[in-house]
Design a protein around this motif. Structure first.
Motif, mmCIF file in Angstrom:
data_model
loop_
_atom_site.group_PDB
_atom_site.id
_atom_site.type_symbol
_atom_site.label_atom_id
_atom_site.label_comp_id
_atom_site.label_asym_id
_atom_site.label_seq_id
_atom_site.Cartn_x
_atom_site.Cartn_y
_atom_site.Cartn_z
ATOM 1 N N ARG A 277 4.601 -58.390 64.058
ATOM 2 C CA ARG A 277 5.566 -59.430 63.730
ATOM 3 C C ARG A 277 5.945 -59.452 62.255
ATOM 4 N NH1 ARG A 277 5.521 -62.956 68.091
ATOM 5 N NH2 ARG A 277 6.871 -64.347 66.924
ATOM 6 N N ALA A 278 5.164 -58.796 61.399
ATOM 7 C CA ALA A 278 5.437 -58.880 59.958
ATOM 8 C C ALA A 278 5.020 -57.593 59.265
ATOM 9 C CB ALA A 278 4.675 -60.049 59.356
ATOM 10 N N LEU A 279 5.831 -57.154 58.302
ATOM 11 C CA LEU A 279 5.519 -55.928 57.562
ATOM 12 C C LEU A 279 5.747 -56.126 56.069
ATOM 13 C CD1 LEU A 279 7.454 -54.119 60.134
ATOM 14 C CD2 LEU A 279 5.775 -52.670 59.021
ATOM 15 N N PRO A 280 4.816 -55.631 55.230
ATOM 16 C CA PRO A 280 5.082 -55.611 53.802
ATOM 17 C C PRO A 280 6.178 -54.569 53.506
ATOM 18 C CG PRO A 280 2.730 -55.409 54.252
ATOM 19 C CD PRO A 280 3.444 -55.227 55.558
ATOM 20 N N VAL A 281 7.063 -54.896 52.573
ATOM 21 C CA VAL A 281 8.108 -53.966 52.173
ATOM 22 C C VAL A 281 7.686 -53.351 50.839
ATOM 23 C CG1 VAL A 281 10.576 -53.674 51.743
ATOM 24 C CG2 VAL A 281 9.784 -55.478 53.287
ATOM 25 N N VAL A 282 7.712 -52.008 50.782
ATOM 26 C CA VAL A 282 7.132 -51.305 49.642
ATOM 27 C C VAL A 282 8.142 -50.323 49.064
ATOM 28 C CG1 VAL A 282 5.372 -49.594 49.042
ATOM 29 C CG2 VAL A 282 4.766 -51.543 50.475
ATOM 30 N N HIS A 283 8.235 -50.290 47.730
ATOM 31 C CA HIS A 283 9.099 -49.328 47.063
ATOM 32 C C HIS A 283 8.304 -48.694 45.922
ATOM 33 C CE1 HIS A 283 12.757 -47.503 45.624
ATOM 34 N NE2 HIS A 283 12.575 -48.020 44.426
ATOM 35 N N THR A 292 9.745 -60.295 58.381
ATOM 36 C CA THR A 292 9.115 -60.774 59.606
ATOM 37 C C THR A 292 10.113 -60.783 60.756
ATOM 38 O OG1 THR A 292 9.705 -63.082 59.253
ATOM 39 C CG2 THR A 292 7.637 -62.345 58.281
ATOM 40 N N LEU A 293 9.566 -60.971 61.944
ATOM 41 C CA LEU A 293 10.391 -61.034 63.145
ATOM 42 C C LEU A 293 11.451 -62.130 63.028
ATOM 43 C CD1 LEU A 293 10.423 -59.513 65.774
ATOM 44 C CD2 LEU A 293 8.910 -61.236 66.764
ATOM 45 N N SER A 294 11.086 -63.256 62.400
ATOM 46 C CA SER A 294 12.069 -64.339 62.319
ATOM 47 C C SER A 294 13.197 -63.981 61.343
ATOM 48 C CB SER A 294 11.401 -65.666 61.957
ATOM 49 O OG SER A 294 11.051 -65.703 60.620
ATOM 50 N N ASP A 295 12.920 -63.133 60.315
ATOM 51 C CA ASP A 295 14.017 -62.639 59.465
ATOM 52 C C ASP A 295 15.005 -61.838 60.307
ATOM 53 O OD1 ASP A 295 12.846 -63.688 57.151
ATOM 54 O OD2 ASP A 295 11.625 -61.881 56.859
ATOM 55 N N VAL A 296 14.452 -61.014 61.223
ATOM 56 C CA VAL A 296 15.304 -60.186 62.087
ATOM 57 C C VAL A 296 16.145 -61.072 63.008
ATOM 58 C CG1 VAL A 296 15.292 -58.469 63.948
ATOM 59 C CG2 VAL A 296 13.710 -58.236 62.014
ATOM 60 N N GLN A 297 15.517 -62.134 63.519
ATOM 61 C CA GLN A 297 16.234 -63.014 64.455
ATOM 62 C C GLN A 297 17.437 -63.696 63.812
ATOM 63 O OE1 GLN A 297 12.798 -65.225 65.536
ATOM 64 N NE2 GLN A 297 12.489 -64.157 67.474
ATOM 65 N N HIS A 298 17.443 -63.779 62.489
ATOM 66 C CA HIS A 298 18.581 -64.408 61.807
ATOM 67 C C HIS A 298 19.789 -63.479 61.666
ATOM 68 C CE1 HIS A 298 15.493 -67.376 60.143
ATOM 69 N NE2 HIS A 298 16.286 -68.037 60.955
ATOM 70 N N VAL A 299 19.614 -62.202 62.036
ATOM 71 C CA VAL A 299 20.725 -61.243 61.946
ATOM 72 C C VAL A 299 21.241 -60.982 63.360
ATOM 73 C CG1 VAL A 299 21.406 -58.958 61.112
ATOM 74 C CG2 VAL A 299 19.492 -60.159 60.033
ATOM 75 N N SER A 300 22.567 -61.053 63.565
ATOM 76 C CA SER A 300 23.088 -60.787 64.906
ATOM 77 C C SER A 300 22.999 -59.292 65.185
ATOM 78 C CB SER A 300 24.530 -61.278 65.020
ATOM 79 O OG SER A 300 25.363 -60.473 64.220
ATOM 80 N N GLN A 301 22.807 -58.932 66.466
ATOM 81 C CA GLN A 301 22.546 -57.536 66.849
ATOM 82 C C GLN A 301 23.631 -56.568 66.381
ATOM 83 O OE1 GLN A 301 20.715 -56.026 70.066
ATOM 84 N NE2 GLN A 301 19.527 -57.824 70.675
ATOM 85 N N GLU A 302 24.902 -57.034 66.304
ATOM 86 C CA GLU A 302 25.996 -56.141 65.887
ATOM 87 C C GLU A 302 25.797 -55.665 64.447
ATOM 88 O OE1 GLU A 302 27.826 -59.701 67.016
ATOM 89 O OE2 GLU A 302 26.296 -58.895 68.384
#
Ligand SMILES: [Zn+2]
Length: 374
Positions: A277-283, A292-302
């Protein structure tokens, strides 16, 4: 608290109103407009009773807010972080992130609440004496505010933890025994006792004809019993978790993602196959955010193919990362402050692990099953 909306901000403290407060607001206005005012001040038009009822309810609301602000300001001065004040069905609650560290701080913080209610009550009484004869509606509102604030002070001085009086009582036991755990156990037992007593009185009222008053007291008693018990349980949890470093419970070798990956890739390559459900973002091997999954849910699939992770993640600046030596209590506090279920563990800017609420709960269960309370 769930189901709340923000009213504003005072001295950096967020003021929230829970929807359950609206129930009390309607009930109080109704009992004033159809009960108290017509009884004490007969002969007004009905619309006047309702208007004065609404004004008096709003001023009661302001009184409760001032009472809570007094708690919060003293807590703030003692260095305890306050996230917000919430007004809900049983009054107000100041959301103080940590327990006070010594009995004197707790005594001051608790006692200032009833003290401010007494102060408001006396203040409105003085206004009543001076301006009461000017206008009968003003007289009615001031009379009500005097009575209700003094009643609020009296109720809050009942030594039933976690009411203010119970906190005062706990601070005295704490001061005498030098043990917060023991003081909390005693105060919470007394609080539960008072809770049952209030339920009993409520049931008596219920069966002798005062239905609304009875139901109300049963609810308050039940709430008090529950609050007393859960505050003690919370303290035991904290005592168990204190001093256990997050490195002993975190997941290691956690998968990470880079900020330029698209949301579709994130879902197809990371979230779905690994069921996370959650991943650290690394650069450049440094932590730059968390997605997190809820960040993804805020973006529409298109938009999944055109949006990258860097745009939807919580950036490092707004992310509280833990150090491996931070303890489980700090981890829970940080999760509570940010309202998240997991936090990255970072050493020298590099992600070395991930701690979730689940990890902490599992650790707690093992410790408590073993009876290894520290
Ligand atoms: Zn209070």
């Amino acid at each position: 608290m769930r189901g709340s909306f923000r009213l504003g901000n005072v001295f950096g403290i967020e003021i929230d109103i829970n929807y359950t407060w609206l129930i009390v607001f309607v009930l109080v206005t109704w009992s004033l407009a159809a009960g108290f005012f017509p009884q004490e001040f007969p002969g007004w038009p009905i619309s006047t009773y309702w208007l004065v009822g609404v004004i008096a309810s709003l001023l009661l609301f302001a009184s409760v807010l001032l009472h809570e602000l007094a708690h919060s300001l003293v807590a703030q001065r003692e260095g305890l972080p306050i996230t917000n004040i919430t007004l809900f069905i049983f009054g107000g609650v100041s959301n103080i992130q940590r327990e006070p560290t010594n009995p004197k701080d707790e005594f001051r913080m608790a006692f200032v609440g009833p003290l401010s209610s007494i102060f408001i009550g006396v203040f409105t009484w003085v206004l009543l004496v001076i301006f009461g004869s000017v206008n009968v509606q003003l007289q009615a509102v001031l009379l009500y505010l005097t009575i209700i604030n003094l009643m609020l002070a009296a109720f809050n001085l009942i030594p039933a933890f976690p009411l203010d009086g119970g906190r005062v009582f706990r601070s005295i036991v704490w001061w005498a025994t030098h043990s917060l755990t023991r003081a909390t156990r005693i105060a919470s037992a007394v609080g539960q006792g008072f809770g049952y007593l209030i339920i009993f009185v409520g049931l008596l009222l219920l069966f002798t004809g005062n239905f609304l008053g009875g139901v109300w007291l049963v609810l308050i008693g039940w709430f008090l019993t529950y609050a007393a018990e859960s505050s003690y349980r919370q303290l035991v949890v904290q005592e168990t978790l204190r001093g256990i470093p997050v490195r002993d419970m975190m997941a290691q070798d956690v998968p990470t993602v880079t900020p330029n990956v698209t949301v579709r890739e994130l879902v197809d390559r990371y979230i779905l196959p690994r069921n996370i459900r959650a991943l650290p973002v690394v650069h450049d091997s440094q932590l730059v955010g968390m997605v997190t999954l809820s960040d993804v849910q805020h973006v529409s699939q298109e938009e999944w193919d055109t949006t990258d992770v860097g745009r939807i993640m919580t950036p490092r600046e707004r992310l509280h990362a833990l150090a491996p030596q931070d303890d489980a209590v700090q981890a829970l506090e940080a999760m509570g402050e940010q309202d998240v279920n997991q936090l990255p563990v970072v050493s020298d800017g590099k992600v070395v692990g991930l701690v979730t609420r689940g990890h902490i709960i599992r650790l707690l269960q093992v410790r408590q099953d073993l009876g290894a309370r520290r």
